[in-house]
Design a protein around this motif. Structure first.
Motif, PDB file in Angstrom:
ATOM      1  N   GLN A   1      13.456   5.682  -3.498  1.00 25.68           N
ATOM      2  CA  GLN A   1      14.585   4.922  -3.158  1.00 25.68           C
ATOM      3  C   GLN A   1      15.225   5.080  -1.664  1.00 25.68           C
ATOM      4  OE1 GLN A   1      17.723   4.552  -6.259  1.00 25.68           O
ATOM      5  NE2 GLN A   1      16.896   6.055  -7.008  1.00 25.68           N
ATOM      6  N   LEU A   2      15.462   3.999  -1.062  1.00 26.69           N
ATOM      7  CA  LEU A   2      16.136   3.980   0.351  1.00 26.69           C
ATOM      8  C   LEU A   2      17.513   3.399   0.496  1.00 26.69           C
ATOM      9  CD1 LEU A   2      15.033   4.592   3.420  1.00 26.69           C
ATOM     10  CD2 LEU A   2      14.580   1.985   3.477  1.00 26.69           C
ATOM     11  N   LEU A   3      18.238   4.350   1.101  1.00 32.38           N
ATOM     12  CA  LEU A   3      19.655   3.855   0.930  1.00 32.38           C
ATOM     13  C   LEU A   3      20.056   3.598   2.562  1.00 32.38           C
ATOM     14  CD1 LEU A   3      22.818   3.277  -0.018  1.00 32.38           C
ATOM     15  CD2 LEU A   3      22.945   5.954   0.607  1.00 32.38           C
ATOM     16  N   LEU A   4      20.285   2.091   3.087  1.00 26.43           N
ATOM     17  CA  LEU A   4      20.845   2.106   4.196  1.00 26.43           C
ATOM     18  C   LEU A   4      22.407   1.609   4.196  1.00 26.43           C
ATOM     19  CD1 LEU A   4      17.808   0.393   3.613  1.00 26.43           C
ATOM     20  CD2 LEU A   4      18.201   0.002   6.158  1.00 26.43           C
ATOM     21  N   TYR A   5      23.031   2.055   5.280  1.00 30.99           N
ATOM     22  CA  TYR A   5      24.559   2.135   5.408  1.00 30.99           C
ATOM     23  C   TYR A   5      25.206   1.882   6.765  1.00 30.99           C
ATOM     24  CZ  TYR A   5      23.576   6.746   6.514  1.00 30.99           C
ATOM     25  OH  TYR A   5      23.201   7.788   7.406  1.00 30.99           O
ATOM     26  N   THR A   6      26.245   1.555   7.055  1.00 29.23           N
ATOM     27  CA  THR A   6      26.846   1.505   8.424  1.00 29.23           C
ATOM     28  C   THR A   6      27.996   2.572   8.265  1.00 29.23           C
ATOM     29  OG1 THR A   6      28.810   0.021   7.488  1.00 29.23           O
ATOM     30  CG2 THR A   6      26.422  -1.208   8.216  1.00 29.23           C
TER      31      THR A   6
ATOM     32  N   ALA B   1       0.762  -1.172   0.122  1.00 31.32           N
ATOM     33  CA  ALA B   1       0.060  -0.073   0.009  1.00 31.32           C
ATOM     34  C   ALA B   1       0.766   1.359   0.104  1.00 31.32           C
ATOM     35  CB  ALA B   1      -1.019   0.073   1.154  1.00 31.32           C
ATOM     36  N   GLY B   2       2.225   1.244  -0.671  1.00 34.86           N
ATOM     37  CA  GLY B   2       2.957   2.598  -0.716  1.00 34.86           C
ATOM     38  C   GLY B   2       3.371   3.092   0.535  1.00 34.86           C
ATOM     39  N   ARG B   3       3.605   2.092   1.359  1.00 29.61           N
ATOM     40  CA  ARG B   3       4.373   2.719   2.737  1.00 29.61           C
ATOM     41  C   ARG B   3       5.357   1.717   3.150  1.00 29.61           C
ATOM     42  NH1 ARG B   3       1.682   0.044   7.365  1.00 29.61           N
ATOM     43  NH2 ARG B   3       0.077  -1.475   6.708  1.00 29.61           N
ATOM     44  N   LEU B   4       6.449   2.195   3.848  1.00 31.88           N
ATOM     45  CA  LEU B   4       7.423   1.639   4.590  1.00 31.88           C
ATOM     46  C   LEU B   4       7.416   1.852   6.044  1.00 31.88           C
ATOM     47  CD1 LEU B   4       9.982   0.135   3.453  1.00 31.88           C
ATOM     48  CD2 LEU B   4      11.164   2.216   3.591  1.00 31.88           C
ATOM     49  N   GLU B   5       7.942   0.800   6.707  1.00 34.62           N
ATOM     50  CA  GLU B   5       7.820   0.755   8.043  1.00 34.62           C
ATOM     51  C   GLU B   5       9.459   0.414   8.450  1.00 34.62           C
ATOM     52  OE1 GLU B   5       3.762  -1.474   9.215  1.00 34.62           O
ATOM     53  OE2 GLU B   5       5.824  -2.734   9.389  1.00 34.62           O
ATOM     54  N   VAL B   6       9.991   1.325   9.425  1.00 35.19           N
ATOM     55  CA  VAL B   6      11.381   1.398   9.754  1.00 35.19           C
ATOM     56  C   VAL B   6      11.383   1.287  11.323  1.00 35.19           C
ATOM     57  CG1 VAL B   6      13.545   2.980   9.866  1.00 35.19           C
ATOM     58  CG2 VAL B   6      11.735   2.795   7.557  1.00 35.19           C
ATOM     59  N   VAL B   7      12.130   0.618  11.834  1.00 35.41           N
ATOM     60  CA  VAL B   7      12.612   0.740  13.252  1.00 35.41           C
ATOM     61  C   VAL B   7      14.124   0.959  13.250  1.00 35.41           C
ATOM     62  CG1 VAL B   7      12.611  -0.634  15.482  1.00 35.41           C
ATOM     63  CG2 VAL B   7      10.710  -0.926  13.694  1.00 35.41           C
ATOM     64  N   ASN B   8      14.513   2.072  14.060  1.00 39.00           N
ATOM     65  CA  ASN B   8      15.965   2.119  14.269  1.00 39.00           C
ATOM     66  C   ASN B   8      16.445   2.088  15.550  1.00 39.00           C
ATOM     67  OD1 ASN B   8      18.384   3.502  14.279  1.00 39.00           O
ATOM     68  ND2 ASN B   8      18.065   5.099  12.742  1.00 39.00           N
ATOM     69  N   CYS B   9      17.467   1.039  15.787  1.00 38.93           N
ATOM     70  CA  CYS B   9      17.907   0.929  17.068  1.00 38.93           C
ATOM     71  C   CYS B   9      19.311   1.368  17.233  1.00 38.93           C
ATOM     72  CB  CYS B   9      17.774  -0.473  17.262  1.00 38.93           C
ATOM     73  SG  CYS B   9      16.418  -1.370  17.078  1.00 38.93           S
ATOM     74  N   GLY B  10      19.451   2.725  17.315  1.00 37.35           N
ATOM     75  CA  GLY B  10      20.619   3.335  17.664  1.00 37.35           C
ATOM     76  C   GLY B  10      21.600   3.454  16.479  1.00 37.35           C
ATOM     77  N   HIS B  11      20.892   3.271  15.119  1.00 38.54           N
ATOM     78  CA  HIS B  11      21.949   3.197  13.761  1.00 38.54           C
ATOM     79  C   HIS B  11      21.764   4.651  13.263  1.00 38.54           C
ATOM     80  CE1 HIS B  11      24.018   0.502  11.223  1.00 38.54           C
ATOM     81  NE2 HIS B  11      23.516   1.078  10.264  1.00 38.54           N
ATOM     82  N   ALA B  12      22.639   4.540  12.243  1.00 34.70           N
ATOM     83  CA  ALA B  12      22.683   5.871  11.370  1.00 34.70           C
ATOM     84  C   ALA B  12      21.354   5.848  10.602  1.00 34.70           C
ATOM     85  CB  ALA B  12      23.769   5.817  10.527  1.00 34.70           C
ATOM     86  N   PRO B  13      20.794   7.013  10.559  1.00 33.23           N
ATOM     87  CA  PRO B  13      19.429   7.082   9.849  1.00 33.23           C
ATOM     88  C   PRO B  13      19.583   6.921   8.352  1.00 33.23           C
ATOM     89  CG  PRO B  13      20.455   9.274  10.330  1.00 33.23           C
ATOM     90  CD  PRO B  13      21.503   8.394  10.977  1.00 33.23           C
ATOM     91  N   PRO B  14      18.657   6.021   7.873  1.00 33.17           N
ATOM     92  CA  PRO B  14      18.696   5.685   6.414  1.00 33.17           C
ATOM     93  C   PRO B  14      18.294   7.029   5.465  1.00 33.17           C
ATOM     94  CG  PRO B  14      17.262   4.233   7.502  1.00 33.17           C
ATOM     95  CD  PRO B  14      17.630   5.395   8.633  1.00 33.17           C
ATOM     96  N   LEU B  15      18.697   6.895   4.318  1.00 36.89           N
ATOM     97  CA  LEU B  15      18.382   8.361   3.460  1.00 36.89           C
ATOM     98  C   LEU B  15      17.234   7.893   2.602  1.00 36.89           C
ATOM     99  CD1 LEU B  15      22.273   9.248   2.544  1.00 36.89           C
ATOM    100  CD2 LEU B  15      20.745  10.033   4.456  1.00 36.89           C
ATOM    101  N   MET B  16      16.226   8.849   2.672  1.00 35.26           N
ATOM    102  CA  MET B  16      15.335   8.451   1.741  1.00 35.26           C
ATOM    103  C   MET B  16      15.635   9.433   0.414  1.00 35.26           C
ATOM    104  SD  MET B  16      12.148   6.853   1.165  1.00 35.26           S
ATOM    105  CE  MET B  16      11.384   6.671   2.814  1.00 35.26           C
ATOM    106  N   VAL B  17      15.561   8.896  -0.794  1.00 38.20           N
ATOM    107  CA  VAL B  17      15.581   9.535  -2.126  1.00 38.20           C
ATOM    108  C   VAL B  17      14.233   9.399  -3.028  1.00 38.20           C
ATOM    109  CG1 VAL B  17      16.889   9.788  -4.281  1.00 38.20           C
ATOM    110  CG2 VAL B  17      18.050   8.862  -2.090  1.00 38.20           C
ATOM    111  N   SER B  18      13.628  10.668  -2.938  1.00 37.01           N
ATOM    112  CA  SER B  18      12.632  11.237  -3.765  1.00 37.01           C
ATOM    113  C   SER B  18      12.962  12.037  -4.786  1.00 37.01           C
ATOM    114  CB  SER B  18      11.218  11.399  -3.068  1.00 37.01           C
ATOM    115  OG  SER B  18      10.334  11.626  -3.809  1.00 37.01           O
TER     116      SER B  18
END
Length: 340
Positions: free
Chosen positions: A251-256, A196-213
């Motif tokens: 697009q969603l970019l996750l990294y360390t 349904a065009g939605r993304l769920e995110v749970v962040n546990c002390g990690h670097a924030p992802p980057l959303m690209v639109s």
């Protein structure tokens, strides 16, 4: 007589590249050449015998060194094959397409010979949509690899069993609480696409992802910061679930932190947000190739920490999709503020 001892350089140098048989052949040729030159120039017999004896001794020692080198190379090749198998078992290759997404991954261990480190990632299709995790284990070496294997094993199991993404994170937390030391922890971002065009995110002390639109790059900062996995018992805080719009072309970019904390010779950090905006394209693999190559150039060719990049893209649908209606119906929040 002055130059004849230099013939010993032949078998000595051959030992660095040739097998023992090759070293012996070079030594034999050097001895024959030394004997011919010595006889031609009238070198006294006892002096020539001393030179040839030394040449034979160097040849035998070089042959032994060559044999030891070959043996070490075989052991190293076996270790590399085991490391390669461990990497494929732990960090399974991610296909270019998973569910409705195009995906690309780039991973570099700080120890290039080890092929694997403490960073982790996984992306799996489940009955509840595509789910993924990117994390970083505190520490290095085999203990970090063991913890990464534990996290990925629990995630892959829980992602299939738990309908709620927070329950997946809870399973990982409970497993780490039983198996980690008091000073160990894992930072991670767990995300899911239930549809349904939605993304769920749970962040546990990690670097924030980057959303690209489009041409906009935004950091998905957590609304309620949570501690890393393995430390919940110390703080009592629980992670929260963020719901973001994620439609065609996004697009969603996750990294360390091995990416954002990479420094050049001037001690400057790698400007990931700026470079993502510069290299972003409709092909995730091409985008990550450009980012990874530029990251290595930034640090001078060798990373000092493990680095992982995972890029997720939702390609445009072939037919018309009621994206606007779906987003309105679920009451999704607005996108996070942009980082320039």
């Amino acid at each position: 007589m002055t130059w004849l001892p230099l013939l010993a350089a032949g078998p000595a140098l051959a030992a660095t590249t040739s097998r023992p048989a090759g070293v012996l052949c070079v030594g034999f040729l050097a001895a024959v050449l030394g004997a011919v030159l010595g006889v031609r120039d009238g070198v006294p017999g006892h002096e020539l015998a001393i030179v040839l004896s030394a040449l034979v001794a160097v040849t035998l020692a070089s042959g032994l060194a060559s044999g030891l080198r070959v043996r070490r190379e075989r052991v190293l090749a076996a270790v590399r094959s085991v490391a390669e198998a461990a990497q494929h078992a732990l960090l399974k290759p991610v296909p270019a397409t998973v569910g409705p997404f195009e995906v690309a991954v780039r991973y570099s261990a700080a120890d290039a010979e080890a092929r694997i480190g403490g960073d982790l990632y996984a992306l799996v299709p489940t009955p509840y949509g595509v789910r993924l995790i990117v994390g970083d284990v505190r520490g290095k070496g085999l203990p970090a690899v063991g913890t990464a294997a534990l996290v990925l094993g629990v995630f892959r199991e829980a992602a299939y069993d738990e309908p709620d993404l927070l329950d997946v994170v809870g399973r990982i937390e409970r497993s780490l609480a039983r198996n980690l030391g008091p000073d160990d922890f894992v930072t991670a971002v767990v995300a899911g696409y239930p549809g349904a065009g939605r993304l769920e995110v749970v962040n546990c002390g990690h670097a924030p992802p980057l959303m690209v639109s489009g041409f906009q790059v935004a950091a998905v900062d957590p609304t309620h910061p949570a501690p890393p996995l393995g430390l919940r018992a110390l703080t009592g805080e629980t992670p929260s679930l963020q719901t973001l719009p994620f439609t065609d072309g996004d697009q969603l970019l996750l990294y360390t932190d091995g990416v954002t904390e990479a420094r050049n010779h001037d001690r400057e950090f790698y400007p990931l947000v700026e470079r993502v905006a510069r290299h972003m394209s409709d092909e995730p693999s091409r985008t990550l190739d450009a980012l990874h190559d530029e990251l290595l150039a930034h640090v001078g060719g060798r990373l000092h920490d493990d680095a992982a990049l995972l890029l997720l893209r939702k390609p445009a649908a072939v037919g018309p999709a009621p994206a606007a209606e779906s987003r309105a119906s679920v009451g999704e929040p607005t996108r996070p503020s942009l980082l320039r």
